[in-house]
Write a protein that holds these residues in place. Structure first.
Motif, PDB file in Angstrom:
ATOM      1  N   SER A 214       0.811  -1.218   0.000  1.00 37.24           N
ATOM      2  CA  SER A 214       0.000   0.000   0.000  1.00 37.24           C
ATOM      3  C   SER A 214       0.845   1.269   0.000  1.00 37.24           C
ATOM      4  O   SER A 214       0.352   2.335  -0.368  1.00 37.24           O
ATOM      5  N   HIS A 215       2.113   1.177   0.418  1.00 37.26           N
ATOM      6  CA  HIS A 215       2.969   2.353   0.518  1.00 37.26           C
ATOM      7  C   HIS A 215       4.308   2.120  -0.174  1.00 37.26           C
ATOM      8  O   HIS A 215       4.847   1.004  -0.112  1.00 37.26           O
ATOM      9  N   PRO A 216       4.856   3.137  -0.825  1.00 34.30           N
ATOM     10  CA  PRO A 216       6.169   3.010  -1.473  1.00 34.30           C
ATOM     11  C   PRO A 216       7.292   3.056  -0.448  1.00 34.30           C
ATOM     12  O   PRO A 216       7.062   3.407   0.720  1.00 34.30           O
ATOM     13  N   PRO A 217       8.508   2.731  -0.860  1.00 38.12           N
ATOM     14  CA  PRO A 217       9.643   2.808   0.073  1.00 38.12           C
ATOM     15  C   PRO A 217       9.814   4.222   0.612  1.00 38.12           C
ATOM     16  O   PRO A 217       9.572   5.209  -0.098  1.00 38.12           O
ATOM     17  N   ASN A 218      10.254   4.330   1.850  1.00 36.21           N
ATOM     18  CA  ASN A 218      10.445   5.648   2.453  1.00 36.21           C
ATOM     19  C   ASN A 218      11.408   6.515   1.660  1.00 36.21           C
ATOM     20  O   ASN A 218      11.198   7.725   1.514  1.00 36.21           O
ATOM     21  N   ALA A 219      12.472   5.916   1.126  1.00 38.73           N
ATOM     22  CA  ALA A 219      13.465   6.682   0.374  1.00 38.73           C
ATOM     23  C   ALA A 219      12.845   7.340  -0.853  1.00 38.73           C
ATOM     24  O   ALA A 219      13.187   8.476  -1.214  1.00 38.73           O
ATOM     25  N   GLN A 220      11.933   6.642  -1.503  1.00 43.19           N
ATOM     26  CA  GLN A 220      11.266   7.196  -2.680  1.00 43.19           C
ATOM     27  C   GLN A 220      10.371   8.368  -2.291  1.00 43.19           C
ATOM     28  O   GLN A 220      10.295   9.379  -2.997  1.00 43.19           O
ATOM     29  N   ARG A 221       9.745   8.265  -1.144  1.00 41.74           N
ATOM     30  CA  ARG A 221       8.868   9.334  -0.681  1.00 41.74           C
ATOM     31  C   ARG A 221       9.686  10.571  -0.309  1.00 41.74           C
ATOM     32  O   ARG A 221       9.303  11.697  -0.633  1.00 41.74           O
ATOM     33  N   VAL A 222      10.796  10.350   0.362  1.00 42.58           N
ATOM     34  CA  VAL A 222      11.666  11.468   0.733  1.00 42.58           C
ATOM     35  C   VAL A 222      12.196  12.151  -0.532  1.00 42.58           C
ATOM     36  O   VAL A 222      12.295  13.386  -0.588  1.00 42.58           O
ATOM     37  N   GLN A 223      12.513  11.369  -1.547  1.00 40.36           N
ATOM     38  CA  GLN A 223      13.011  11.932  -2.807  1.00 40.36           C
ATOM     39  C   GLN A 223      11.974  12.855  -3.442  1.00 40.36           C
ATOM     40  O   GLN A 223      12.307  13.936  -3.930  1.00 40.36           O
ATOM     41  N   VAL A 224      10.722  12.441  -3.442  1.00 37.84           N
ATOM     42  CA  VAL A 224       9.649  13.268  -4.006  1.00 37.84           C
ATOM     43  C   VAL A 224       9.528  14.579  -3.234  1.00 37.84           C
ATOM     44  O   VAL A 224       9.396  15.663  -3.825  1.00 37.84           O
ATOM     45  N   VAL A 225       9.594  14.495  -1.922  1.00 37.82           N
ATOM     46  CA  VAL A 225       9.497  15.708  -1.095  1.00 37.82           C
ATOM     47  C   VAL A 225      10.669  16.633  -1.376  1.00 37.82           C
ATOM     48  O   VAL A 225      10.493  17.854  -1.547  1.00 37.82           O
ATOM     49  N   ASN A 226      11.871  16.094  -1.454  1.00 35.89           N
ATOM     50  CA  ASN A 226      13.055  16.918  -1.716  1.00 35.89           C
ATOM     51  C   ASN A 226      12.979  17.593  -3.082  1.00 35.89           C
ATOM     52  O   ASN A 226      13.324  18.771  -3.228  1.00 35.89           O
ATOM     53  N   GLN A 227      12.534  16.847  -4.089  1.00 38.24           N
ATOM     54  CA  GLN A 227      12.416  17.418  -5.436  1.00 38.24           C
ATOM     55  C   GLN A 227      11.392  18.551  -5.455  1.00 38.24           C
ATOM     56  O   GLN A 227      11.624  19.606  -6.063  1.00 38.24           O
ATOM     57  N   THR A 228      10.265  18.331  -4.806  1.00 38.60           N
ATOM     58  CA  THR A 228       9.216  19.356  -4.762  1.00 38.60           C
ATOM     59  C   THR A 228       9.693  20.581  -3.991  1.00 38.60           C
ATOM     60  O   THR A 228       9.440  21.725  -4.391  1.00 38.60           O
ATOM     61  N   ALA A 229      10.389  20.346  -2.893  1.00 38.73           N
ATOM     62  CA  ALA A 229      10.894  21.453  -2.082  1.00 38.73           C
ATOM     63  C   ALA A 229      11.879  22.317  -2.861  1.00 38.73           C
ATOM     64  O   ALA A 229      11.860  23.549  -2.738  1.00 38.73           O
ATOM     65  N   ARG A 230      12.703  21.687  -3.670  1.00 42.28           N
ATOM     66  CA  ARG A 230      13.647  22.468  -4.497  1.00 42.28           C
ATOM     67  C   ARG A 230      12.895  23.371  -5.459  1.00 42.28           C
ATOM     68  O   ARG A 230      13.309  24.520  -5.723  1.00 42.28           O
ATOM     69  N   GLN A 231      11.785  22.877  -6.009  1.00 41.90           N
ATOM     70  CA  GLN A 231      10.979  23.697  -6.904  1.00 41.90           C
ATOM     71  C   GLN A 231      10.367  24.907  -6.165  1.00 41.90           C
ATOM     72  O   GLN A 231      10.108  25.944  -6.767  1.00 41.90           O
ATOM     73  N   LEU A 232      10.178  24.741  -4.879  1.00 40.35           N
ATOM     74  CA  LEU A 232       9.618  25.820  -4.070  1.00 40.35           C
ATOM     75  C   LEU A 232      10.695  26.781  -3.546  1.00 40.35           C
ATOM     76  O   LEU A 232      10.379  27.791  -2.919  1.00 40.35           O
ATOM     77  N   GLY A 233      11.956  26.464  -3.803  1.00 37.71           N
ATOM     78  CA  GLY A 233      13.033  27.327  -3.376  1.00 37.71           C
ATOM     79  C   GLY A 233      13.654  26.959  -2.051  1.00 37.71           C
ATOM     80  O   GLY A 233      14.488  27.689  -1.526  1.00 37.71           O
ATOM     81  N   LEU A 234      13.235  25.822  -1.491  1.00 36.39           N
ATOM     82  CA  LEU A 234      13.817  25.356  -0.229  1.00 36.39           C
ATOM     83  C   LEU A 234      15.106  24.612  -0.495  1.00 36.39           C
ATOM     84  O   LEU A 234      15.189  23.810  -1.431  1.00 36.39           O
ATOM     85  N   VAL A 235      16.115  24.856   0.318  1.00 34.18           N
ATOM     86  CA  VAL A 235      17.398  24.163   0.161  1.00 34.18           C
ATOM     87  C   VAL A 235      17.811  23.591   1.496  1.00 34.18           C
ATOM     88  O   VAL A 235      17.433  24.082   2.555  1.00 34.18           O
ATOM     89  N   GLN A 236      18.622  22.522   1.427  1.00 35.54           N
ATOM     90  CA  GLN A 236      19.108  21.870   2.639  1.00 35.54           C
ATOM     91  C   GLN A 236      20.090  22.795   3.369  1.00 35.54           C
ATOM     92  O   GLN A 236      20.832  23.490   2.736  1.00 35.54           O
TER      93      GLN A 236
END
Length: 236
Positions: A214-236
Motif C-alpha cells: 500500500s505504501h512506497p519505500p520511504n526513500a522514494q517518498r523522501v526523494q519526491v518531497v526533496n524534489q518538490t521542495a527544491r521547486q519551491l526554493g527550499l534548500v538543505q
C-alpha cells in the motif's frame, strides 16, 4: 458494491502517517530559504488552522465543484494506534482524522503539518473516488475470469472480493507519492517546512517495495518531497 466501498476505506485508512505527479512551481520567483530546525509549536489547533486554510485554498484552485470544506479532528479513543487518514462524512465533506498517539509521535509542528498536508492532498487528488473505481474494475475482471473458468457462485464472489483488493492496491503507491508531492506544497504554503516535516519518515518502518504493497519505500517518498521542495526554493 458495498463490500468494494468498505475495502477501499480500509486501504486508505491504513495511511500512516508510476511516477509522481509533475511538480507545481510557484507562480512567483522564490528566494531559496535555508532549512533551520526551528522549534515549531506542537499545537494541534494552531497547525490544523494553518494547514486547513491552505488545503481549502489548494482544493478550490485545483478542483471544480468538489467539497473543499475540510474538517480536521482528533480520534477520541486514547488507545487507538498511531494513524492519520482522510475520509468523507455522510454529506461528502472531507475529514482528516488523527489519533492521539499519532499526534504524540510527531516531534514538531513541521512534522504534524506535513502529515496533515499529505492527508489533505489525498482528497484534493480524488484518491478515494479513483481507488473505488479501481476496486470496482478489479472485482468485475476477476469475477468474469472466475465465471469463464466454470466457477460457481461462491467462487465468483470470492474472486470479486480478491479483485477488489487487487484493484484498490494497484495504484496505491502512486497515490501516496502524489499526496507527498502536493502535501509538500500545502505544508510550505501553510508556513511550515516540509524538509523538516519529512524527517517523520526517519521513524516510520520502511515498507520496502512489496508487490501490491500500500505504501512506497520511504526513500522514494523522501526523494519526491526533496524534489518538490527544491521547486519551491527550499534548500538543505
Amino acid at each position: 458494491m458495498r463490500l468494494i466501498a468498505l475495502l477501499v476505506v480500509l486501504v486508505l485508512s491504513a495511511c500512516d502517517v508510476a511516477p509522481p505527479a509533475p511538480v507545481v512551481a510557484p507562480a512567483q520567483t522564490v528566494t531559496p530559504v535555508a532549512v533551520n530546525a526551528r522549534p515549531a509549536p506542537k499545537n494541534f489547533g494552531t497547525v490544523s488552522r494553518a494547514v486547513g486554510a491552505q488545503a481549502r485554498s489548494e482544493c478550490r484552485r485545483r478542483t471544480s465543484g468538489g467539497n473543499c470544506d475540510f474538517r480536521i479532528v482528533i480520534d477520541p479513543d486514547k488507545r487507538a494506534p498511531a494513524n492519520a487518514y482522510q475520509t468523507l462524512d455522510k454529506q461528502g465533506r472531507p475529514v482528516i482524522v488523527f489519533t492521539q498517539s499519532m499526534i504524540a509521535s510527531t516531534r514538531n509542528g513541521d512534522e504534524l503539518a506535513f502529515v496533515m498536508g499529505h492527508e489533505a492532498a489525498h482528497h484534493i487528488r480524488g484518491h478515494i473516488a479513483r481507488q473505488s473505481q479501481n476496486a470496482a474494475a478489479g472485482a468485475i475482471i476477476f469475477g468474469q475470469l472466475a465465471g469463464l473458468t466454470g466457477g460457481n457462485a461462491a467462487a465468483i464472489d470470492a474472486a470479486q472480493q480478491l479483485g477488489a483488493v487487487v484493484g484498490a492496491r494497484s495504484y496505491s503507491k502512486e497515490f501516496e507519492l502524489e499526496a507527498d508531492q502536493l502535501g509538500t506544497i500545502i505544508t510550505y504554503k501553510a508556513g511550515y517546512n516540509p524538509l523538516i516535516g519529512v524527517r517523520f519518515f526517519d521513524r516510520v518502518p520502511d515498507p520496502g517495495d512489496r508487490f501490491l504493497g500500500s505504501h512506497p519505500p520511504n526513500a522514494q517518498r523522501v526523494q519526491v518531497v526533496n524534489q518538490t521542495a527544491r521547486q519551491l526554493g527550499l534548500v538543505q
